[in-house]
Each structure stands twice: as structure tokens, then as C-alpha cells.
Design a protein around this motif. Structure first.
Motif, PDB file in Angstrom:
ATOM      1  N   ARG A  81      44.914  93.673  52.062  1.00 35.59           N
ATOM      2  CA  ARG A  81      44.632  94.321  53.344  1.00 35.59           C
ATOM      3  C   ARG A  81      43.223  93.922  53.797  1.00 35.59           C
TER       4      ARG A  81
ATOM      5  N   THR B  43      44.897  95.175  58.650  1.00 37.52           N
ATOM      6  CA  THR B  43      46.059  94.290  58.680  1.00 37.52           C
ATOM      7  C   THR B  43      46.455  93.886  57.260  1.00 37.52           C
ATOM      8  N   VAL B  44      47.741  93.932  56.977  1.00 37.08           N
ATOM      9  CA  VAL B  44      48.251  93.499  55.681  1.00 37.08           C
ATOM     10  C   VAL B  44      48.556  92.005  55.758  1.00 37.08           C
TER      11      VAL B  44
END
Length: 137
Positions: free
Chosen positions: A22, A53-54
Motif C-alpha cells: 500500500r 492505493t494498493v
């Protein structure tokens, strides 16, 4: 599946691990992005991604070296404590070492001589030094 050393994928020239991480933050001074995963924090070249955001990271086994002590005077930024899980021969001169890094499997491809000098065996604590990380998405 990619890190199962009983399968040919983990013993091939392009053996790799895929790691979910992440986006933790960005360092504008050095144009870097920090990516957290259960084993620590990867440092990669700045990516235009929102914090949180992954992403998926590709770590190639030949880009991961092992050391018994955490190095401090090195250009390698991605250094993680790890436990040796399995060691399998890969050709005449190399071995593939499966590691657990914060519970996440990773691979390292090193010479048989290096494995002997480090006295590697399952359960041994080491540090995985990752030179190159590819951000997939």
C-alpha cells in the motif's frame, strides 16, 4: 504459487515473488514512493499514486541478496528481516532460498557457496536485501 520451491517456476531464471503493498507516502525531495507491506516498507522511484492505493510489486529472486547482519553503509534501501523457510538446489552452482518476510514469501537466488558460508538452514534469521523492485499496478 510463484514461490513454491517444489514447482519449476521458483527455480527458473526469472523466479519471482509478487507482493501486495500500500502506498504509504511520497518523498518529494528524493522523488521516492514508500510502499508498506507486512514485512516492512519498500522504497521505489516516485510513482504518481494516491496514498492508500494498493499495488503489486514484482521482486525477482536474483535481485535479492542475503546477509546475516543488517547492513548500514549500503546503497540498497530495501532491507528486511527474514527467516529462511526452504533451500533447494538450482543447477550446479546456485540455490533458491524461500524466505518469510513478515509472513510474506519471497525468493532469493544465491550461489551454493554463499549459502554454505552463511550456514543457511530452515529457521535461520537473515536480512533480505532487495536491489530492484518492479511496480506492476
Amino acid at each position: 504459487m510463484l514461490t513454491r520451491v517444489d514447482l519449476p517456476l521458483a527455480r527458473g531464471n526469472d523466479a519471482e515473488a509478487l507482493i501486495e503493498a500500500r502506498v504509504a507516502k511520497h518523498d518529494d525531495t528524493y522523488a521516492l514512493t514508500y510502499l508498506d507491506f507486512p514485512g516492512g516498507r519498500f522504497t521505489v522511484a516516485r510513482k504518481d499514486l494516491a496514498v492508500g492505493t494498493v499495488v503489486r510489486l514484482r521482486v525477482i529472486a536474483r535481485d535479492v541478496s542475503l546477509t546475516l547482519a543488517r547492513q548500514t553503509d549500503t546503497s540498497i534501501l530495501n532491507i528486511f528481516p527474514a527467516i529462511v523457510d526452504e533451500i533447494v538446489p538450482t543447477g550446479d552452482s546456485q540455490v533458491t532460498v524461500k524466505l518469510q518476510v513478515g509472513g510474506i514469501p519471497q525468493l532469493s537466488r544465491i550461489t551454493r557457496k554463499s549459502a554454505a558460508l552463511l550456514e543457511l538452514q530452515p529457521g535461520k534469521s537473515v536480512y533480505a536485501q532487495t536491489k530492484t523492485v518492479a511496480l506492476l499496478a
